[in-house]
Motif scaffolding. Structure first.
Motif, PDB file in Angstrom:
ATOM      1  N   LEU A 190       0.821  -1.213   0.000  1.00  0.00           N
ATOM      2  CA  LEU A 190       0.000   0.000   0.000  1.00  0.00           C
ATOM      3  C   LEU A 190       0.852   1.259   0.000  1.00  0.00           C
ATOM      4  O   LEU A 190       0.397   2.335   0.400  1.00  0.00           O
ATOM      5  N   GLY A 191       2.093   1.128  -0.466  1.00  0.00           N
ATOM      6  CA  GLY A 191       3.008   2.273  -0.443  1.00  0.00           C
ATOM      7  C   GLY A 191       2.513   3.443  -1.264  1.00  0.00           C
ATOM      8  O   GLY A 191       2.553   4.592  -0.818  1.00  0.00           O
ATOM      9  N   LYS A 192       2.032   3.182  -2.467  1.00  0.00           N
ATOM     10  CA  LYS A 192       1.565   4.281  -3.323  1.00  0.00           C
ATOM     11  C   LYS A 192       0.287   4.893  -2.767  1.00  0.00           C
ATOM     12  O   LYS A 192       0.116   6.121  -2.787  1.00  0.00           O
ATOM     13  N   LEU A 193      -0.598   4.060  -2.263  1.00  0.00           N
ATOM     14  CA  LEU A 193      -1.832   4.583  -1.670  1.00  0.00           C
ATOM     15  C   LEU A 193      -1.519   5.532  -0.529  1.00  0.00           C
ATOM     16  O   LEU A 193      -2.057   6.646  -0.455  1.00  0.00           O
ATOM     17  N   ARG A 194      -0.632   5.143   0.355  1.00  0.00           N
ATOM     18  CA  ARG A 194      -0.297   5.984   1.504  1.00  0.00           C
ATOM     19  C   ARG A 194       0.330   7.303   1.051  1.00  0.00           C
ATOM     20  O   ARG A 194      -0.030   8.379   1.545  1.00  0.00           O
ATOM     21  N   ASN A 195       1.276   7.214   0.116  1.00  0.00           N
ATOM     22  CA  ASN A 195       1.920   8.434  -0.365  1.00  0.00           C
ATOM     23  C   ASN A 195       0.927   9.364  -1.058  1.00  0.00           C
ATOM     24  O   ASN A 195       0.969  10.590  -0.887  1.00  0.00           O
ATOM     25  N   ASP A 196       0.052   8.798  -1.871  1.00  0.00           N
ATOM     26  CA  ASP A 196      -0.908   9.634  -2.597  1.00  0.00           C
ATOM     27  C   ASP A 196      -1.894  10.304  -1.649  1.00  0.00           C
ATOM     28  O   ASP A 196      -2.278  11.462  -1.850  1.00  0.00           O
ATOM     29  N   LEU A 197      -2.314   9.579  -0.615  1.00  0.00           N
ATOM     30  CA  LEU A 197      -3.211  10.192   0.365  1.00  0.00           C
ATOM     31  C   LEU A 197      -2.518  11.329   1.090  1.00  0.00           C
ATOM     32  O   LEU A 197      -3.118  12.389   1.342  1.00  0.00           O
ATOM     33  N   TYR A 198      -1.229  11.130   1.402  1.00  0.00           N
ATOM     34  CA  TYR A 198      -0.487  12.206   2.068  1.00  0.00           C
ATOM     35  C   TYR A 198      -0.346  13.425   1.161  1.00  0.00           C
ATOM     36  O   TYR A 198      -0.524  14.567   1.597  1.00  0.00           O
ATOM     37  N   LYS A 199      -0.038  13.190  -0.115  1.00  0.00           N
ATOM     38  CA  LYS A 199       0.105  14.309  -1.048  1.00  0.00           C
ATOM     39  C   LYS A 199      -1.195  15.098  -1.151  1.00  0.00           C
ATOM     40  O   LYS A 199      -1.187  16.329  -1.235  1.00  0.00           O
ATOM     41  N   GLN A 200      -2.309  14.383  -1.139  1.00  0.00           N
ATOM     42  CA  GLN A 200      -3.595  15.067  -1.223  1.00  0.00           C
ATOM     43  C   GLN A 200      -3.850  15.914   0.015  1.00  0.00           C
ATOM     44  O   GLN A 200      -4.267  17.065  -0.083  1.00  0.00           O
ATOM     45  N   ILE A 201      -3.583  15.358   1.197  1.00  0.00           N
ATOM     46  CA  ILE A 201      -3.873  16.068   2.429  1.00  0.00           C
ATOM     47  C   ILE A 201      -2.860  17.195   2.681  1.00  0.00           C
ATOM     48  O   ILE A 201      -3.179  18.214   3.274  1.00  0.00           O
ATOM     49  N   SER A 202      -1.614  17.000   2.199  1.00  0.00           N
ATOM     50  CA  SER A 202      -0.565  17.999   2.468  1.00  0.00           C
ATOM     51  C   SER A 202      -0.806  19.302   1.729  1.00  0.00           C
ATOM     52  O   SER A 202      -0.224  20.340   2.102  1.00  0.00           O
ATOM     53  N   ASN A 203      -1.633  19.263   0.688  1.00  0.00           N
ATOM     54  CA  ASN A 203      -1.919  20.507  -0.038  1.00  0.00           C
ATOM     55  C   ASN A 203      -2.565  21.551   0.874  1.00  0.00           C
ATOM     56  O   ASN A 203      -2.457  22.755   0.615  1.00  0.00           O
ATOM     57  N   GLU A 204      -3.215  21.082   1.922  1.00  0.00           N
ATOM     58  CA  GLU A 204      -3.894  22.004   2.832  1.00  0.00           C
ATOM     59  C   GLU A 204      -2.916  22.746   3.736  1.00  0.00           C
ATOM     60  O   GLU A 204      -3.297  23.675   4.448  1.00  0.00           O
ATOM     61  N   TYR A 205      -1.640  22.319   3.708  1.00  0.00           N
ATOM     62  CA  TYR A 205      -0.620  22.971   4.537  1.00  0.00           C
ATOM     63  C   TYR A 205       0.342  23.813   3.711  1.00  0.00           C
ATOM     64  O   TYR A 205       1.389  24.208   4.202  1.00  0.00           O
TER      65      TYR A 205
END
Length: 394
Positions: free
Chosen positions: A376-391
């Protein structure tokens, strides 16, 4: 979908390991032909032996597109008058061909079955599994399934001089990935031992999903020649009305496929995935090849089962809004104002903490260094990239 980094050594080693057994079986067939001549067998053997087994080598080490070219432009031509044996999409099942050659119900093996078994005998996959599969899996070192990125495919071999149970062995095979035949053995028995046709993969992708079905190298991903990460996972609100195949367009070349979620769920025993606030979706842009392959392996439906990760990362975002992250950074970095004080000397030597470092502390579970090595490495990274945009504005 992830690429497999193929080095030159496994290619050379694979031929050196596999070819002796193939040549031995060819010689046995030649001996049998003296007693029972079969013209089709003779043609196969003569073609493989050309230029000191050059064609044998090509079948074992050629890349996927070259393999298909060899089949269509050379092997298929050998039996140009027997279209019922070799078709544009591989050899026909000998049972399907019985009507074509008028021997349905005959117990005597027909020529299609004989020729198919000839290829299978020379390129004996069972022998490979028994004698060489662990060796190849160890050299390739593919730790996570390249088709789904959900299952570990590590190879574990114990090498010891000590007694293991009731056995005394120097090499004890424990686990390895399964090998998927990208081009199915039933259609392409001459590719059964071809290195680029052996894809280390998990049991779910290889046996439960793919089985004997064939991927199309033009329209689907191939792990040895593609590394197709030009798609991404995203999460969206679970409305309870998402449906498989839904295409959401937002701007140019954006399409999103989400898995079906039941609209009304009353049974409390049903898996919690169905009650997540969010749902995992897949965004492909104009990458049709990625979409075709993800759909082939049912990844939109399967990744729905990991929607709890979307809820987890959203909970972290709610617990650590931008204001709190900023406040934590300011508090930690305030020690820099006292860097000349001996009482904080051991702290100040680490310098100022960056926004990236702070986000790593909070969202570390979702920041994977090597997506190919973690399930699930790509899933985790992609979710982080999506959420990090808010910071971004910190």
């Amino acid at each position: 979908m992830f690429g497999i980094n193929m080095h030159i050594n496994p290619v050379i080693d694979h031929y050196d390991i596999i070819s002796p057994g193939c040549k031995e079986r060819i010689n046995k067939l030649k001996s049998n032909l003296e007693k029972n001549p079969i013209p089709q067998f003779k043609s196969v053997i003569e073609w493989l032996e050309v230029d000191e087994f050059a064609n044998l080598k090509r079948l074992i080490i050629s890349k996927p597109k070259e393999l298909l070219k060899i089949y269509r432009e050379e092997i298929k031509v050998i039996f140009v008058s027997s279209e019922c044996i070799y078709t544009d999409k591989g050899m026909v099942d000998y049972r399907e061909s019985e009507k074509k050659i008028g021997i349905e119900g005959d117990n005597e093996p027909n020529i299609v079955e004989k020729v198919t078994n000839c290829w299978k005998y020379i390129f004996n996959y069972d022998s490979f599994v028994k004698n060489h599969s662990y060796q190849l899996a160890e050299k390739l070192d593919v730790r996570v399934c390249p088709y789904c990125n959900r299952q570990y495919t590590s190879t574990v071999i114990i090498k010891s001089d000590k007694d293991i149970g009731n056995r005394k062995e120097r090499r004890f095979n424990i686990i390895r990935p399964e090998f998927d035949h990208y081009f199915p053995q039933e259609r392409y028995p001459m590719f059964a031992l071809s290195l680029y046709n052996l894809i280390p993969s998990c049991h779910v992708c290889n046996s439960n999903i793919k089985g004997k079905k064939e991927l199309d190298i033009i329209n689907n991903f191939h792990p040895y020649i593609d590394e197709d990460k030009n798609f991404k996972f995203i999460y969206m609100k679970n409305t309870g009305k998402n449906d498989v195949g839904t295409v959401v367009t937002s701007g140019d070349n954006v399409n999103i496929t989400v898995a079906r979620v039941d609209e009304e769920i009353e049974d409390e025993s049903i898996n919690d995935t169905y009650r997540t606030r969010n749902i995992i979706a897949m965004e492909y842009g104009d990458n049709i090849k990625a979409k075709n392959t993800c759909d082939f392996f049912y990844l939109p439906e399967i990744y729905k089962e990991h929607s709890n990760l979307a809820d987890e990362i959203e909970d972290l975002r709610n617990d650590y809004p931008s204001e709190r992250i900023q406040d934590m950074l300011e508090r930690i970095n305030r020690v820099n104002d006292f860097e000349n004080s001996s009482s904080v000397e051991s702290v100040s030597r680490y310098g100022t903490m960056s926004k990236k470092e702070m986000l790593q502390l909070v969202f570390g579970k979702f920041m994977v260094r090597d997506e190919d090595q973690e399930i699930l490495g790509k899933l985790r990274n992609d979710l982080y990239k999506q959420i990090s945009n808010e910071y971004e504005n910190l």
